[in-house]
Motif scaffolding. Structure first.
Motif, mmCIF file in Angstrom:
data_model
loop_
_atom_site.group_PDB
_atom_site.id
_atom_site.type_symbol
_atom_site.label_atom_id
_atom_site.label_comp_id
_atom_site.label_asym_id
_atom_site.label_seq_id
_atom_site.Cartn_x
_atom_site.Cartn_y
_atom_site.Cartn_z
ATOM 1 N N LEU A 1 5.718 13.207 2.866
ATOM 2 C CA LEU A 1 5.869 14.403 3.692
ATOM 3 C C LEU A 1 6.054 15.692 2.889
ATOM 4 O O LEU A 1 5.376 16.688 3.162
ATOM 5 N N PRO A 2 6.949 15.724 1.895
ATOM 6 C CA PRO A 2 7.107 16.980 1.145
ATOM 7 C C PRO A 2 5.816 17.441 0.470
ATOM 8 O O PRO A 2 5.528 18.630 0.417
ATOM 9 N N ILE A 3 5.026 16.495 -0.030
ATOM 10 C CA ILE A 3 3.766 16.861 -0.679
ATOM 11 C C ILE A 3 2.782 17.378 0.361
ATOM 12 O O ILE A 3 2.064 18.353 0.138
ATOM 13 N N LYS A 4 2.753 16.757 1.543
ATOM 14 C CA LYS A 4 1.845 17.210 2.605
ATOM 15 C C LYS A 4 2.133 18.664 2.958
ATOM 16 O O LYS A 4 1.223 19.489 3.079
ATOM 17 N N MET B 1 0.826 -1.211 0.000
ATOM 18 C CA MET B 1 0.000 0.000 0.000
ATOM 19 C C MET B 1 0.861 1.262 0.000
ATOM 20 O O MET B 1 0.564 2.234 -0.683
ATOM 21 N N ARG B 2 1.938 1.243 0.807
ATOM 22 C CA ARG B 2 2.781 2.431 0.918
ATOM 23 C C ARG B 2 3.333 2.857 -0.437
ATOM 24 O O ARG B 2 3.292 4.038 -0.802
ATOM 25 N N ASP B 3 3.854 1.915 -1.205
ATOM 26 C CA ASP B 3 4.427 2.236 -2.515
ATOM 27 C C ASP B 3 3.351 2.723 -3.482
ATOM 28 O O ASP B 3 3.593 3.632 -4.282
ATOM 29 N N PHE B 4 2.169 2.115 -3.402
ATOM 30 C CA PHE B 4 1.071 2.525 -4.279
ATOM 31 C C PHE B 4 0.676 3.974 -3.996
ATOM 32 O O PHE B 4 0.502 4.772 -4.923
ATOM 33 N N ILE B 5 0.526 4.309 -2.721
ATOM 34 C CA ILE B 5 0.158 5.673 -2.357
ATOM 35 C C ILE B 5 1.222 6.659 -2.828
ATOM 36 O O ILE B 5 0.909 7.705 -3.420
ATOM 37 N N LYS B 6 2.477 6.335 -2.582
ATOM 38 C CA LYS B 6 3.557 7.235 -2.973
ATOM 39 C C LYS B 6 3.573 7.473 -4.480
ATOM 40 O O LYS B 6 3.670 8.614 -4.944
ATOM 41 N N ASP B 7 3.484 6.396 -5.245
ATOM 42 C CA ASP B 7 3.536 6.529 -6.708
ATOM 43 C C ASP B 7 2.350 7.336 -7.231
ATOM 44 O O ASP B 7 2.503 8.194 -8.120
ATOM 45 N N LYS B 8 1.165 7.069 -6.681
ATOM 46 C CA LYS B 8 -0.028 7.775 -7.148
ATOM 47 C C LYS B 8 0.033 9.257 -6.748
ATOM 48 O O LYS B 8 -0.287 10.140 -7.554
ATOM 49 N N ASP C 1 2.729 11.045 -6.207
ATOM 50 C CA ASP C 1 3.758 11.704 -7.015
ATOM 51 C C ASP C 1 3.206 12.086 -8.384
ATOM 52 O O ASP C 1 3.435 13.195 -8.881
ATOM 53 N N THR C 2 2.471 11.159 -8.991
ATOM 54 C CA THR C 2 1.906 11.409 -10.320
ATOM 55 C C THR C 2 0.904 12.564 -10.280
ATOM 56 O O THR C 2 0.955 13.487 -11.093
ATOM 57 N N VAL C 3 -0.018 12.510 -9.313
ATOM 58 C CA VAL C 3 -1.052 13.544 -9.219
ATOM 59 C C VAL C 3 -0.422 14.894 -8.890
ATOM 60 O O VAL C 3 -0.786 15.926 -9.478
ATOM 61 N N TYR C 4 0.530 14.900 -7.978
ATOM 62 C CA TYR C 4 1.135 16.164 -7.571
ATOM 63 C C TYR C 4 1.904 16.817 -8.730
ATOM 64 O O TYR C 4 1.804 18.031 -8.937
#
Length: 301
Positions: free
Chosen positions: A248-251, A1-8, A10-13
């Motif tokens: 964290l950086p995106i948050k 789940m962690r990798d999925f959230i990060k990848d998604k 990153d793409t959206v941001y």
């Protein structure tokens, strides 16, 4: 789940930042709110991206908990799972289902299907490699005469049951009345947006259950006012959902969304005081987890 959230994320941001650069300004985001039962303008691609950045990880975590709860009830054990999601957006609820089912349901990739309806053709829809079993319909449910499939046994409203105009919800109830369901057990899952709308949401959920009881002969196994929430509302979702994380950086950057506005960059200040409304933290705590499960069972004849 962690990798999925990060990848998604990153793409959206990255997409959000690029869209912000070429926009006339981020003015639509200062009105981004669900107050008073209103919904953001999802027809705006910028609004959809902002919604994803603020809500997707937290809501996916809630849907994970909701499906895990259902599976722990063993109500739909040893049966093919066919999900109908109404107001699915980009399918965040499917991702929650996927991670919960991977843990709780044997061979769920081969024994489940998902159909999501939404009037908007959202970006970022992802079948997670299960293209043959995951379908998205960009359609107004207000046009439905009956459901497209009679073997659905999970009907889910992912933060959406209050979004439908009254006439559209009435049409949905009629479409469900006109559908001859073949499954003896059906679960209705309803995630609520806020505490303020809960009474309204419960009313609609009760009306829906009533159609199944009176028109299709099902019996509801759950109390009419029952719903689920976390007792400790001020803890992080990462403490209750394995693998939950938020980059964290995106948050930190989302809390300073205004600084991405071309008008702010050009003028060195905001257009008006309301512009600061777009600076919001993402959903990270359990206090936003609110959902109801209604198990419907039809006696064997």
């Amino acid at each position: 789940m962690r990798d999925f959230i990060k990848d998604k994320l990153d793409t959206v941001y990255n997409d959000f930042c690029e869209a912000a650069k070429v926009s006339d300004g981020l003015c639509p985001l200062k009105d981004f709110s669900f107050a008073g039962g209103e919904s953001p303008d999802y027809s705006d691609p910028l609004v959809r991206k902002y919604y994803m950045l603020k809500y997707f990880p937290g809501y996916m975590a809630e849907y994970y908990l909701m499906y895990e709860h259902l599976f722990d009830e063993k109500f739909l054990s040893n049966t093919v799972i066919n999900i109908l999601s109404l107001g699915c957006g980009c399918g965040v609820d499917y991702w929650g289902f996927h991670f919960a089912a991977t843990k709780k349901v044997k061979n769920h990739q081969k024994s489940s299907s998902y159909t999501g309806y939404d009037i908007i053709d959202w970006e970022y829809r992802d079948s997670m490699g299960h293209d043959k079993h995951v379908f998205f319909e960009t359609e107004d449910i207000g046009n439905l005469k009956k459901l497209d499939y009679d073997k659905y046994n999970i009907i889910v409203f992912p933060k959406s049951i209050s979004d439908f105009p009254d006439e559209v919800f009435a049409t949905l109830l009629k479409a469900i009345e006109n559908t001859k369901f073949k499954k003896k057990k059906i679960a209705i899952l309803c995630s609520f947006m806020t505490n303020d709308s809960k009474k309204y949401d419960f009313n609609r959920l009760t009306r829906l259950v009533k159609v199944f009881e009176e028109q299709h002969g099902y019996k509801c196994l759950d109390k009419a006012n029952e719903y689920f929430h976390m007792k400790d509302k001020d803890v992080g979702l990462n403490t209750v959902v394995p693998g939950f994380d938020y980059t964290l950086p995106i948050k930190k950057t989302i809390f300073k969304t205004l600084e991405n506005c071309p008008n702010f960059i050009e003028n060195g200040k905001s257009c008006d005081q309301e512009c600061s409304n777009m600076n919001q933290y993402p959903i990270l705590k359990t206090k936003y987890v609110n959902y109801a499960i209604r198990r419907l069972k039809k006696d064997q004849k």
